[in-house]
Design an enzyme around this catalytic site. Structure first.
Site, PDB file in Angstrom:
ATOM      1  N   ARG A  21       0.828  -1.211   0.000  1.00 33.19           N
ATOM      2  CA  ARG A  21       0.000   0.000   0.000  1.00 33.19           C
ATOM      3  C   ARG A  21       0.860   1.258   0.000  1.00 33.19           C
ATOM      4  NH1 ARG A  21      -5.460  -1.492   2.308  1.00 33.19           N
ATOM      5  NH2 ARG A  21      -5.363  -3.751   2.235  1.00 33.19           N
ATOM      6  N   LYS A 247     -17.600   8.494   9.181  1.00 36.69           N
ATOM      7  CA  LYS A 247     -17.877   8.519   7.735  1.00 36.69           C
ATOM      8  C   LYS A 247     -19.003   9.519   7.464  1.00 36.69           C
ATOM      9  CE  LYS A 247     -16.105   3.809   7.676  1.00 36.69           C
ATOM     10  NZ  LYS A 247     -14.679   4.054   7.535  1.00 36.69           N
TER      11      LYS A 247
HETATM   12  N1  PLP Z   1     -17.213  -1.510   9.958  1.00 35.60           N
HETATM   13  C1  PLP Z   1     -17.099  -1.402   8.619  1.00 35.60           C
HETATM   14  C2  PLP Z   1     -18.059  -2.145   7.768  1.00 35.60           C
HETATM   15  C3  PLP Z   1     -16.110  -0.596   8.041  1.00 35.60           C
HETATM   16  O1  PLP Z   1     -16.003  -0.518   6.709  1.00 35.60           O
HETATM   17  C4  PLP Z   1     -15.218   0.107   8.893  1.00 35.60           C
HETATM   18  C5  PLP Z   1     -14.165   0.992   8.344  1.00 35.60           C
HETATM   19  O2  PLP Z   1     -14.065   1.277   7.195  1.00 35.60           O
HETATM   20  C6  PLP Z   1     -15.364  -0.053  10.272  1.00 35.60           C
HETATM   21  C7  PLP Z   1     -16.360  -0.855  10.765  1.00 35.60           C
HETATM   22  C8  PLP Z   1     -14.456   0.670  11.198  1.00 35.60           C
HETATM   23  O3  PLP Z   1     -14.943   1.951  11.433  1.00 35.60           O
HETATM   24  P1  PLP Z   1     -13.948   3.132  11.855  1.00 35.60           P
HETATM   25  O4  PLP Z   1     -13.334   3.642  10.603  1.00 35.60           O
HETATM   26  O5  PLP Z   1     -14.808   4.111  12.572  1.00 35.60           O
HETATM   27  O6  PLP Z   1     -12.917   2.520  12.752  1.00 35.60           O
END
Ligand code: PLP
Length: 428
Positions: A21, A247
């Protein structure tokens, strides 16, 4: 260093498999989002259009979220000062938890420092507190859910992605022991939406508890932005709803919402919660402002959906292989790790468009893709530029095009990627 060669070999393996990456050094800009400044290795700086941010609604740049953060920081300081058990719970977190419980129509909510940690902590704790629990986990669940499942001592079985018949088979096989179904409402890499109502039906029929990750849906779906469960009218039939503040809500942190008793048990037993410093109050305040704002701003959700719809149609009309789904995520399939990286590099260097390549293990080998995420701040001009650039890159690299779906009624104008329905993007 004595052990250096092991680390060298580990990194080389990733490079050989073309999944090493590389981070793109960016500086976001409140005024010009979704533009950002790209700091190149040679020290020069270039404006780029970001097409892969999970700040789906641009709430990270919203004046109400920013002023809540600044005001709180200047009043109570930058950090939380410790874990909630030994240093007290900040008022900003208490308010945020109330707001989140109300959002999901649940008795209580508990905030963690990330969505990743909330899944790890909550799934493992719930499963460990249910004697002889069997966890039934969707095959496409996110890494944080898998880690939560693995961390618990409970037995686990994986059901095929969104496959209700397979889930039912496993529920029947399990008999009357405690069962916990863990799944996502919206899968971030393919953008598919889970049959939440049908899963709730099965859970009720076979006496299972339900845990849903709404990370990619909170803020963006449902009349008040509570997610897919709210949109589908099943919020009260799901036991635990997990979400992120990072997000749709544009800040950082994660949470679970559910019955007061379940939330209290997680609060009391989850090591990942108990022994870690709490979310800083300014971050909690920004997230809270964002949740409050999005409860009433359906217009932002509508603008987001419109931008997504137009982007998908414009890309598909250009013959680009867009994966069909019913959500705001626009996966454009490349199906080759090297080409995917090359396409991303060309978009950045030649067209000043940033879309991170998505490779294994985020997706299966051979299903590499560019994951495009439109926001309400992407204009028609941004979309037209994106389509033109991607078509050019596809030609340069010889990536296969597909026939545009017949329902798109592609006319000569849209083939030139300039005929998009008028969109009025909501002012924030
Ligand atoms: N659950 C899903 C489906 C995700 O895609 C992500 C992160 O992209 C997370 C949990 C983790 O969330 P956070 O970015 O708040 O740690």
């Amino acid at each position: 260093m004595l052990y250096q060669r092991y680390f060298e070999a580990a990194v080389s393996r990733l490079k050989d498999e073309r999944r090493y990456r590389v981070f793109v050094h960016l500086e976001r800009d409140v005024e010009s989002f979704p533009l950002a400044r790209w700091h190149r290795d040679d020290g020069s700086v270039q404006d780029v259009t970001v097409w892969c941010s999970n700040d789906y609604l641009g709430m990270g740049q919203h004046p109400e979220a920013i002023s809540a953060m600044v005001e709180t920081a200047s009043r109570v300081g930058a950090g939380a000062g410790g874990t909630r058990n030994i240093s007290g719970t900040s008022h900003a977190i208490v308010e945020l938890e109330r707001e989140l419980a109300d959002l999901h129509g649940k008795e209580a909510a508990l905030v963690f420092t990330s969505g990743w940690i909330s899944n790890l902590a909550a799934i493992s704790t719930i499963a460990d507190l249910l004697p002889n629990c069997l966890i039934l986990s969707d095959a496409s669940n996110h890494n944080s859910m898998i880690e939560g499942v693995k961390r618990s001592r409970a037995e686990r079985k994986v059901f095929r992605h969104n496959d209700l018949a397979h889930l039912e088979e496993l529920l029947i096989e399990a008999g009357d022991r405690p069962k916990l179904i863990v799944f996502e409402s919206l899968y971030s890499m393919n953008g598919k939406i889970a049959p939440v109502k049908e899963i709730a039906d099965l859970a009720e029929r076979y006496g299972a508890m339900t845990y849903v990750d709404e990370v990619h849906a909170v803020g963006m779906y449902g009349p008040r932005g509570a997610g897919i469960c709210e949109r589908d009218g099943v919020m009260d039939r799901i036991d635990v709803i997990e979400g992120t503040l990072a997000k749709g809500f544009g800040a950082t942190g994660g949470y679970v919402a559910g019955d007061a008793l379940v939330i209290d048990a997680i609060r009391s037993y989850a090591g990942a919660f108990i022994f870690s410093t709490a979310l800083p109050p300014p971050v909690a305040a920004a997230a809270c402002a964002s949740v409050r704002l999005l409860k009433r701003r359906s217009d932002l959700r509508a603008a987001h959906q419109r931008a997504t719809h137009i982007t998908k149609h414009a890309l598909a009309a250009g013959g680009l292989p867009v994966l069909e789904n019913g959500s705001h995520i626009v996966p454009v399939m490349v199906r080759d790790a090297e080409l995917c990286k090359a396409a991303s590099d060309l978009l950045l260097t030649r067209h000043h468009i940033y879309i991170q390549p998505i490779n294994y293990p985020s997706v299966a080998k051979g299903s590499e893709r560019l994951r495009v995420t439109p926001t309400p701040r992407h204009t028609q001009e941004h979309i037209a530029h994106l389509v033109e650039a991607m078509v050019g890159v596809w030609h340069t690299l010889g990536i296969p095009f597909v026939e545009p779906p017949s329902h798109l009624h592609v006319d000569e104008k849209s083939k030139e990627h300039c005929a998009y329905p008028e969109i009025k993007l909501a002012a924030q």
